[in-house]
Enzyme design. Structure first.
Site, PDB file in Angstrom:
ATOM      1  N   SER A  87      -9.821   2.192   2.966  1.00  0.00           N
ATOM      2  CA  SER A  87      -8.904   2.895   2.093  1.00  0.00           C
ATOM      3  C   SER A  87      -7.928   1.991   1.337  1.00  0.00           C
ATOM      4  CB  SER A  87      -8.098   3.899   2.896  1.00  0.00           C
ATOM      5  OG  SER A  87      -7.225   3.248   3.787  1.00  0.00           O
TER       6      SER A  87
ATOM      7  N   SER B  84      -9.999  -0.152   7.139  1.00  0.00           N
ATOM      8  CA  SER B  84      -9.374   0.046   5.826  1.00  0.00           C
ATOM      9  C   SER B  84      -8.707  -1.191   5.220  1.00  0.00           C
ATOM     10  CB  SER B  84      -8.343   1.173   5.894  1.00  0.00           C
ATOM     11  OG  SER B  84      -8.974   2.420   5.783  1.00  0.00           O
TER      12      SER B  84
ATOM     13  N   LYS C  41       0.849  -1.205   0.000  1.00  0.00           N
ATOM     14  CA  LYS C  41       0.000   0.000   0.000  1.00  0.00           C
ATOM     15  C   LYS C  41       0.877   1.246   0.000  1.00  0.00           C
ATOM     16  CE  LYS C  41      -3.951   1.975   2.575  1.00  0.00           C
ATOM     17  NZ  LYS C  41      -4.777   1.856   3.794  1.00  0.00           N
TER      18      LYS C  41
END
Lengths: 93, 488
Positions: free
Chosen positions: B155, B179, B80
């Site tokens: 997210s 997330s 990420k």
């Protein structure tokens, strides 16, 4: 209203974020809606309850010198550098 | 070399690499080709790092040949883009960090690098991990691989979509209010948020420090246990990381759940939940019973309903403090046409941050400001104690709790962007877990109109092994994890 335009303007100055008129109006409405939802908490009795500041612990370590980044690495992402210093516009008028 | 990437797990790839069926370099090339052919559609990557990945794979191949491979040697992963990767762009999907090249690795990245894992590139996210749909990325909207008109969740939408679309064997995400778990649920993959402090946050660009935790996003529960093994551990660079002797989650993985006591908290079947989500979760719970787990459907966690309100005080407050560092001075974007440093600073933050980030910074600055602190921040921290205590009480009676991960399946792109509060409600089942610092997983448990549904399993602090075992037993007795999206 949980929050008005003047307060949002004041908070934007605290947060060092400039807002235009459109943003100011939009944020006032949206923050108002969010704060109204948050008002839910008023009904909770927390008289004898301690606040929980994260899940924290006290950590001690020896004060030893270890490797750190090179000066040039620290500055490699700075937008404006001169003679090994970060450069900004005047701070005092 | 042709290989079906869609069903390739870390465990299978390890076997193929070790017996010489495929080299790490060939495997990496297959993934790069797959990214090349699918990412125009899915947009799960912010940065694709092909050249470096192939170099890393070449080194991995030497290690594998020498017989010194560990579990992740030569395994192609995505990371990420809020985790710092030395010498590789780390943007947080923000204009503010569009050109930021970290001079150091996050601890989790370093751990994977030490195993000679291969880094394919960086996964898209909502800017600074603030969002539930990945639509807040300053660069791209990631599409849900099951239906490209839908969001992947957020997210960690990039990581979840990448794993679902087989653009990486696995990915690392971060989870502040859901997330990792919510996008895993919406994309039909496995996502795990560990106990707060189990994994070092050093080098994770901070959003809300008392809630953030890094964890794996994988194709299945076995891979989740393998990746978790590699990232846990105390770190002197993160003072909130815990001193704890973690078990070998992979070796201890077991589908024997006969004695586990499972609670189903009724508040998590919220008003407005999709009926198909409710049905699938109920069928999953019956399945857990048939595996021998003892299920009690009458558990109550009434304060969980307050969690979202608590979250939207604490997370913005911590974010307003954490994001004060983005001033256009030390790194990142700077507006350069102002008359003074102060003017440049204010306009830098106006132009560098997106709408949701600014909204949360201001909400936080307001909650913390003089006159409002007691009413908002202090009150929220007290209610946080109430929520945490309630979980602790319940875990005296039950080993694990089971809930839906998200009340709905993936929603349409653009559907909730105009109404932030509506978007926040997507995390109503995941947020309480972060508030209390607990571990939880999301595993696939069904479909509704072609879109995946996730089952959340929550444990007490350090309950990782039981969570993984129940998830594993469920997965092995169902077929949900074997389905793959078709990408045109």
């Amino acid at each position: 209203m949980a929050i008005d335009k003047e307060t949002v303007e004041y908070v934007s100055r605290l947060a060092k974020i400039r807002l235009n008129e459109k943003e100011l109006a939009e944020y006032t409405n949206q923050l108002d809606a969010i704060l109204n939802h948050i008002k839910l908490l008023e009904s909770v009795d927390t008289k004898n309850i301690e606040p929980q500041y994260g899940i924290l612990q006290t950590v001690m370590r020896e004060d030893k010198i270890a490797d750190s980044l090179e000066h040039s690495q620290v500055l490699q992402n700075a937008p404006d550098v001169e003679d090994g210093y970060i450069k900004v516009k005047p701070i005092l008028e | 070399m042709s290989l079906e990437l869609q069903n390739l797990s870390i465990k299978n790839a390890r076997k193929l690499l070790d017996d010489g069926t495929i080299s790490a370099k060939e495997l990496t090339q297959l993934y790069l080709d797959r990214i090349e052919s699918t990412d125009k559609t899915i947009n799960s990557y912010v940065t694709i790092d092909g050249e470096k990945a192939l170099d890393q794979a070449e080194i991995a191949d030497k290690i594998i040949k020498s017989g010194k491979a560990s579990y992740l040697t030569g395994i192609p992963l995505q990371i990420k883009d809020n985790l710092c990767t030395k010498d590789t762009l780390t943007t947080c999907s923000s204009k503010m960090l569009e050109n930021f090249i970290p001079p150091y690795d996050a601890t989790v990245v370093k751990k994977l690098r030490n195993e000679s894992a291969v880094f394919l590139g960086k996964g898209n996210l909502d800017e600074f991990a603030m969002g539930s749909s990945t639509e807040n990325s300053a660069f791209n909207t990631t599409k849900n691989p099951w239906d490209i008109t839908k969001v992947p969740g957020g997210s960690s939408g990039g990581p979840a979509a990448a794993v679902a679309a087989s653009q990486a064997i696995a990915s690392l995400g971060s989870d502040t209010g859901g997330s990792i778990r919510q996008p895993a649920s919406l994309c039909g993959v496995v996502g795990f948020k560990p106990t707060y402090g189990l994994v070092s946050r050093y080098g994770l660009i901070a959003f809300a420090s008392s809630l953030d935790q890094i964890g794996p996003i994988t194709k299945d529960v076995t891979d989740c246990s393998i990746l978790l093994n590699s990232i846990v551990g105390n770190d002197p660079y993160d003072s909130t990381s815990l001193v704890y002797e973690a078990p070998d989650y992979y070796k201890n993985l077991s589908d024997n759940v006969a004695n586990l006591k499972i609670g189903v908290p009724k508040e998590y079947f919220v008003p407005g939940i999709d009926s198909k989500v409710r049905d699938s979760v109920e069928i999953a719970i019956a399945q857990l019973e048939s595996l021998g787990a003892k299920v009690d459907r009458e558990v109550s966690l009434p304060s969980s309903e307050l969690a979202l309100a608590v979250y939207y005080i604490i997370a913005p407050s911590e974010c307003s403090s954490n994001l004060a560092r983005f001033d256009g001075v030390k790194y990142g974007f700077r507006f350069k046409d102002g008359n003074s440093m102060w003017e440049e600073l204010e306009i830098t933050r106006q132009l560098g941050f997106g709408a949701e980030v600014k909204r949360r910074i201001m909400l936080g600055a307001y909650s913390l400001s003089a006159g409002y602190y007691d009413e908002y921040y202090l009150k929220a921290q007290k209610v946080r104690t109430v929520i945490t205590n309630e979980f602790e009480e319940v875990f005296k009676k039950y080993d694990l709790l089971v809930t839906p991960t998200s009340p709905t399946t993936a929603f349409g792109i653009g559907e909730k962007t105009k109404n932030p509060l509506q978007m926040y409600l997507s995390d109503v089942c995941t947020v309480p877990v972060n508030i209390a610092g607990l571990p939880a997983i999301s595993v696939p448990c069904g479909f509704s109109e072609g879109l995946p549904i996730g089952l959340q399993i929550i444990g007490p602090k350090f309950g990782e092994q039981n969570i993984l075992n129940l998830a594993y037993a469920f997965e092995q007795s169902t077929e949900w994890h074997t389905y793959n999206p078709r990408i045109e």
